[in-house]
Scaffold this active site. Structure first.
Site, PDB file in Angstrom:
ATOM      1  N   GLN A   1       0.824  -1.206   0.000  1.00  0.00           N
ATOM      2  CA  GLN A   1       0.000   0.000   0.000  1.00  0.00           C
ATOM      3  C   GLN A   1       0.859   1.256   0.000  1.00  0.00           C
ATOM      4  O   GLN A   1       0.586   2.211  -0.737  1.00  0.00           O
ATOM      5  CB  GLN A   1      -0.906   0.014   1.234  1.00  0.00           C
ATOM      6  CG  GLN A   1      -2.066  -0.967   1.184  1.00  0.00           C
ATOM      7  CD  GLN A   1      -2.831  -0.968   2.490  1.00  0.00           C
ATOM      8  OE1 GLN A   1      -2.396  -1.552   3.492  1.00  0.00           O
ATOM      9  NE2 GLN A   1      -3.955  -0.285   2.504  1.00  0.00           N
ATOM     10  N   GLU A   2       1.890   1.253   0.825  1.00  0.00           N
ATOM     11  CA  GLU A   2       2.759   2.432   0.906  1.00  0.00           C
ATOM     12  C   GLU A   2       3.414   2.714  -0.442  1.00  0.00           C
ATOM     13  O   GLU A   2       3.525   3.866  -0.871  1.00  0.00           O
ATOM     14  CB  GLU A   2       3.822   2.221   1.982  1.00  0.00           C
ATOM     15  CG  GLU A   2       4.649   3.453   2.290  1.00  0.00           C
ATOM     16  CD  GLU A   2       5.625   3.230   3.424  1.00  0.00           C
ATOM     17  OE1 GLU A   2       6.475   4.118   3.652  1.00  0.00           O
ATOM     18  OE2 GLU A   2       5.559   2.172   4.087  1.00  0.00           O
TER      19      GLU A   2
END
Length: 553
Positions: free
Chosen positions: A215-216
């Site tokens: 996600q990051e």
């Protein structure tokens, strides 16, 4: 006698004269309607021409004005602005970012125009605290107290009347990912319980989470490509284009859009790599397909899931433990253990006191520092040798940046006091920048095998005066459906100018279809007038011949 002459360039016979004195009232009304229609069509064609005459120049002007607005203080008195708050709970500290955006422009193919808020002094609205939230692993009940200064800071900048509709996202990264799941949940539970009691932001359990490295990486990729304008529509032939096959709709042809850029984001505890995969991906086995699910992310940034022009397939991978801060801890453990063993073996006292420090090549020249471990203190002093630093840290996984490492600490401190470094610089960053530079050099060239002379790697902290942070990508992704609210709001308004814009600017096919229908109607009417005119002439001729015959008798 008043007479009107009409002619057309197509058939040579399309020419006739019409006497207004001999026409009926109905014909006069029809003629006025035809004349008005011609004028209206001419006006619309002229407006369309003006709209598309210089789209590139208008787009450049729009971008220029947007940059000017980004440099100005945010107008908090504007009731049409919406706000969002993102807290980045990183490994070394936490930062809060306040964003704002005007109402959506009404085009379902465009994203929200999200920008970082600027205070009255034109400074970005951002605040950082240390240490990281992961240090509360043994005291999770203090998590909300820990974040209170950041949330109070954000609440003071967002207009009070907007608090209840301002989403708040608390997103934790690698520092929290290193904790056991039980400790992660305990910290998040305290936030779920206490934050809504004290603050009126739009906040729920789904708004606070420990995000994955995947996600990051996706958020960082979205952020940099948004700032670079890679999600905008193609404006001219100079834009780099790419044909993308969207796997969610394989029956549809490839989408032609701007080429995106890849990112390599080095954080405190982890490193993320992300880039777009434009070609279809095939797998030779179910096992290979299952493994790829952890590396490929496909998502739609648009507000309408049926539109695929904003569907992206991105390769993302993360290397937990390869961040600069985490690497520094490993390095300090290495030199502490090696120096302690050497002292015992050779009966030396290196690093035991400030008078006999360990000469650390990864600290800037004459920088003083200490390492605390096992209730012992080791004293360090910077030697500022970049090449030696690279040799020492290489086992934890050529020249460059020697100037910074070789600069005296007193000189660096003086430059810092004079605000000669980036506004994000602090004494901690300053002290360990030599190490992080060497670490990044080794990660890129020894770890990822980028050639030393590779010229397509660009560092990016500010792009077009906008700070590039993964938090921008996060709020873009999490608010991607909000334009639907503005679109529904606009659909209920009877706005005539908006109807004209949608009908004649965005739907060219409808515009030209109407034009040719009206043109055909005019042509048919002209033919009818010609028939009437001929019949009238024949009748007049018959009457004239009959009169002559009577006179002859």
């Amino acid at each position: 006698m008043a007479r009107v002459n009409l002619s057309c360039l197509f058939p040579a016979s399309w020419h006739f004269s019409l006497s207004l004195r001999n026409t009926t009232a109905r014909q006069k009304i029809v003629f006025a309607g035809v004349f008005f229609t011609f004028c209206l069509l001419f006006f619309l064609i002229f407006m369309e021409y003006q709209h598309w005459r210089s789209p590139l120049r208008d787009k450049e002007l729009e971008k220029y004005m947007a940059r000017i607005e980004d440099m100005e203080a945010t107008d908090t008195d504007d009731v049409d602005l919406d706000y969002g708050v993102v807290v980045d709970c990183g490994s070394s500290g936490s930062r809060v970012f306040v964003y704002f955006w005007p109402q959506h422009n009404g085009n379902p193919h465009d994203l929200l125009d999200i920008r970082q808020m600027k205070d009255k002094n034109r400074k970005p609205v951002v605040k950082k605290i240390k240490p990281g939230i992961s240090t509360l692993a043994s005291s999770p009940a203090k998590a909300s107290d820990y974040l209170r200064p950041l949330l109070q800071f954000a609440a003071a900048h967002v207009p009070v009347t907007k608090h209840k509709e301002t989403p708040l996202y608390i997103l934790c990264t690698a520092g929290m990912r290193l904790l056991p799941e039980r400790q992660q949940n305990a910290i998040l539970e305290d936030l779920y319980t206490d934050v809504p009691v004290e603050f009126d932001f739009l906040f729920s359990e789904s708004h606070a989470e420990v995000i994955s490295g995947k996600q990051e990486g996706v958020y960082a990729w979205i952020g940099i490509n948004f700032v670079l304008g890679r999600f905008d529509h193609i404006e001219d032939d100079d834009d780099a284009r790419v044909a993308v096959t969207v796997s969610s709709n394989p029956n549809q042809g490839p989408v032609i859009r701007k080429r995106t850029v890849g990112i390599l984001d080095m954080g405190g505890a982890s490193v993320q790599i992300a880039y777009e995969v434009t070609n279809p991906v095939s797998f030779t086995s179910p096992e290979q397909e299952e493994a790829a699910k952890g590396l490929l992310a496909e998502f739609n940034l648009g507000c309408d899931l049926h539109h695929t022009e904003h569907v992206y397939r991105v390769y993302v991978t993360t290397f937990l433990g390869f961040g600069g801060n985490y690497a520094r801890q490993l390095y300090e453990d290495l030199i502490f253990n090696n120096t302690t063993a050497t002292n015992r073996l050779l009966d030396q006292y290196m690093g035991v006191s400030a008078e006999s420090p360990y000469l650390d090549p990864c600290l800037s020249f004459e920088t003083a520092d200490t390492i605390q471990k096992d209730e012992q203190t080791m004293h360090l002093r910077g030697a500022g040798n970049f090449d030696e630093c690279c040799k020492l840290i290489k086992p934890l996984l050529n020249k460059g940046n020697e100037d910074y490492c070789a600069t005296k600490w007193t000189t660096l401190k003086e430059r810092f006091d004079l605000n000669l470094f980036s506004s994000h610089a602090d004494l901690h960053r300053l002290k360990y920048q030599c190490f992080k530079s060497a670490w990044m050099h080794e990660v890129l060239h020894s770890g990822f095998n980028f050639p030393v002379d590779y010229s397509n790697l660009k560092t990016a902290q500010l792009v077009y005066d906008k700070e590039v942070q993964w938090t921008l990508g996060a709020i873009l992704y999490k608010t991607r459906f909000l334009p639907l609210r503005d679109l529904q709001r606009e659909s209920g308004k009877a706005n005539h100018s908006r109807w004209l814009r949608i009908s004649f600017v965005y739907n060219h096919y409808l515009f030209f279809a109407c034009f040719f229908v009206v043109l055909l109607a005019i042509a048919l009417y002209i033919l009818r007038l010609r028939r009437i005119h001929r019949r009238t002439q024949r009748e007049l001729l018959w009457m004239e011949e009959g009169k002559l015959s009577t006179e002859g008798l």
